[in-house]
Structures are given as C-alpha cells and as structure tokens.
Design a protein around this motif. Structure first.
Motif, short mmCIF file in Angstrom:
data_model
loop_
_atom_site.label_atom_id
_atom_site.label_comp_id
_atom_site.label_asym_id
_atom_site.label_seq_id
_atom_site.Cartn_x
_atom_site.Cartn_y
_atom_site.Cartn_z
N ALA A 113 30.91 46.20 39.68
CA ALA A 113 32.34 46.46 39.52
C ALA A 113 32.64 47.40 38.37
CB ALA A 113 33.09 45.14 39.30
N GLY B 280 45.66 42.46 42.06
CA GLY B 280 44.45 43.26 42.00
C GLY B 280 43.97 43.83 43.31
N GLY B 281 44.52 43.38 44.42
CA GLY B 281 44.07 43.85 45.72
C GLY B 281 45.03 44.87 46.30
N ASN C 70 40.45 45.46 45.80
CA ASN C 70 40.33 45.89 44.40
C ASN C 70 40.93 47.28 44.15
OD1 ASN C 70 38.95 43.54 43.63
ND2 ASN C 70 36.98 44.41 44.21
N MET D 83 42.77 46.96 40.90
CA MET D 83 42.08 46.20 39.85
C MET D 83 41.76 47.13 38.68
SD MET D 83 40.77 43.20 38.96
CE MET D 83 40.52 42.31 40.49
N TYR E 71 40.90 42.55 35.23
CA TYR E 71 39.55 41.98 35.36
C TYR E 71 39.26 41.01 34.22
CZ TYR E 71 34.47 41.84 35.95
OH TYR E 71 33.16 41.43 36.12
#
Length: 317
Positions: A89, A264-265, A268, A271, A276
């Motif tokens: 990520a 956050g979606g 992602n 994000m 995070y």
C-alpha cells in the motif's frame, strides 16, 4: 547636549539613560502571551515525546499508565518503518497523497485568483458582496452535511445524477462502487468548499494594491492582461506563498471528507496517509507503533515539501 564642544574643540560625551532589559510593556505583553505559550508546550511540544512509540511494539497493559506501557513495550528499532515502506500500500498511499496535494494547491490558487480579479472588476458593490457571500458560504458547511448532499446526489436508486442519466436514456451507475470517478469528485468538492476562502484572501490583497500602479500601467497603454500579469500578479506573491503553505498543510491533513463520504474507498481511490494512519491505529486490531511510524513518514514528507517551497520562494525573490 549633542553638538556642544569643549574649548579644545572635542565633542562632549553624551550620557544616554540605559534602557532596562525588561520594561513594563514587555512584562504585560509576556503575560498576555503566556497562556498561548503554555498551550503550545502542553499540546504541541510535550506530545512529541510520544514519537518514541514509532520505534516500539507498543502494547497497552491492563490498569497501567501511558509511561509504564511506553517503557515496558518491546523496542523494535526501524522495524515499523521497514514494514510500511515494503508494504504494497505504500506506493498507492504516497501517490494519492502527493497527487491530491498537487491538484488541491494548483486549483486552490488559480481559481480563487481568477474569481478575485473578476469580482474586483465589478462596478456594482451589491453584486460584488452577493457573489462573495455565495462563494464563501460553502466554507462554513461541515463535511458531515456535505456528505449527505453527495449521497442524495449520487445514490444509486434515487440520486439526482442517476435520474438525469436515466432521463436521457442512459443506465444508472453504482457510484459508490466505482473507483474511477471519485478522484474527480473529491477534487470538485474540495475546490467548491475551499474556493470562497481563498477568493476572499486574494480579494483583500488586490483591494490593497496601490492604485497609482494601475494608473501608470493604463497611461502606458497596457491591456487588461498586461496589467494583471505585470502589476496584480507580482503584488500577490506574498499572499500566494502564504496560501501555498496553508493549502499544503490542509492537503496533507485530508481526512474528514474521505471518512465522511467514502471511508477511503471505493478501491482505496480516496485513501491517503492520514486516513491510513487512522485505520491502522483505531480500526480492527490497533497497531499504535506502526501507526506512529507512518505518521513520522508523513511528517518527513510535509517537511520536505515545505523546505522545497521555501527554497523556491527565496529563489524567486
């Protein structure tokens, strides 16, 4: 007295009263600023001691104090940092954070400057005040309220946007499941909500520019574009530097709109590092040491961007 001389022609020494190092005014101003100083020490500098959590596998022991938990947690060195950098990520979070930051800064300068110049050219004060109020109003709206507006607009079943698409014969979209559109949506929302504030700041600066500069430019036959480029824009440099710093800080702290609107979606797409950090520290299994390490990475990133901005400003001057 100054200027008097002795018979020898040498000037007399002037006896000036020595100024006390701490005057009454200094004491009053110091006392006035003392509450703010105490506040910064307690809530800004003292918590920096907690940065040591980033180098520990922080655990919470039952019925123990923070200091006990801190000193009895396992020291892991740079393990948290290494884990984050090698995380899949990491690239996505860095990309999202930097790209959102760049877009927010560019649009947060260009659009408010353009609007401020146009409003400044209006002859009607009533129209000018009306436009300022309408543009500044979204700044006062909470992102909670904005999230309800967005949901009413993008809802799959009865959202306004899907109704318009269906009216013209199209198929409704499941907007909250499609990651493609959300970067654009968030840019639009951020600009819509923050443009009014930046516009007012620039408009106040433009209003304070010396009118003789414009008169001299018009006497030289300069066009509107030349006046803007050679008179208005150079006078906006100090304000622009301030706005860039504020936008940078605000962009790196982007969290509330992501949480309220999409969490956050999807996928992602929204994000960022701040969101995070929240997920790692408070959602599912808390990992305080790892979250603190990510926060330090974010701090280094903000510091690097700020130094580049200061260097760029000093070179332009």
């Amino acid at each position: 007295m100054v200027g008097n001389t002795e018979k020898t022609g040498q000037p007399l020494a002037v006896n000036r009263p020595k100024r006390n190092r701490l005057t009454r005014d200094d004491l009053e101003l110091s006392l006035l600023g003392l509450p703010a100083f105490i506040w910064y020490v307690l809530f800004c500098y003292l918590p920096m001691f907690g940065l040591i959590i980033a180098f520990k596998q922080y655990k919470i022991f039952p019925r123990q104090s923070f200091l006990y938990n801190l000193f009895h947690s396992e020291f892991v060195g740079f393990k948290n940092f290494s884990f984050f950098i090698h995380n899949n990520a990491f690239a996505m979070l860095l990309r999202n954070t930097l790209l959102y930051n760049i877009v927010f800064i560019i649009l947060g300068i260009v659009i408010p400057v353009a609007l401020a110049v146009m409003i400044n050219e209006l002859y009607s004060k009533r129209a000018s005040k009306t436009y300022q109020t309408l543009m500044f109003f979204p700044h006062f709206l909470s992102w909670v309220v904005v999230s309800y507006f967005v949901f009413a607009f993008l809802n799959t079943d009865y959202g306004t946007l899907n109704r318009v698409i269906m009216f013209f014969g199209g198929e409704p979209h499941r907007w909250y499941s499609e990651a493609t559109y959300w970067p654009l949506f968030f840019v639009i929302l951020k600009v819509w909500k923050g443009t009014g504030y930046g516009m007012v700041v620039y408009l106040a600066t433009i209003t304070g520019i010396d009118g003789s500069l414009y008169e001299a430019a018009m006497l030289d036959g300069a066009s509107k574009w030349q006046i803007f480029w050679n008179v208005t824009l150079p006078q906006l440099k100090p304000t622009t530097f301030f706005v860039i710093i504020m936008l940078t800080i605000a962009s790196f702290k982007v969290y509330d709109q992501m949480y309220m609107i999409t969490q956050g979606g999807p996928g992602n797409a929204t994000m960022t590092l701040v969101y995070y950090i929240y997920n790692v520290a408070f959602v599912n299994t808390p990992k305080y040491g790892y979250a603190s390490a990510v926060a330090m990475v974010l701090f280094v990133l903000v510091l690097a961007v700020t130094i580049v901005q200061f260097k760029g400003s000093s070179n332009n001057d």
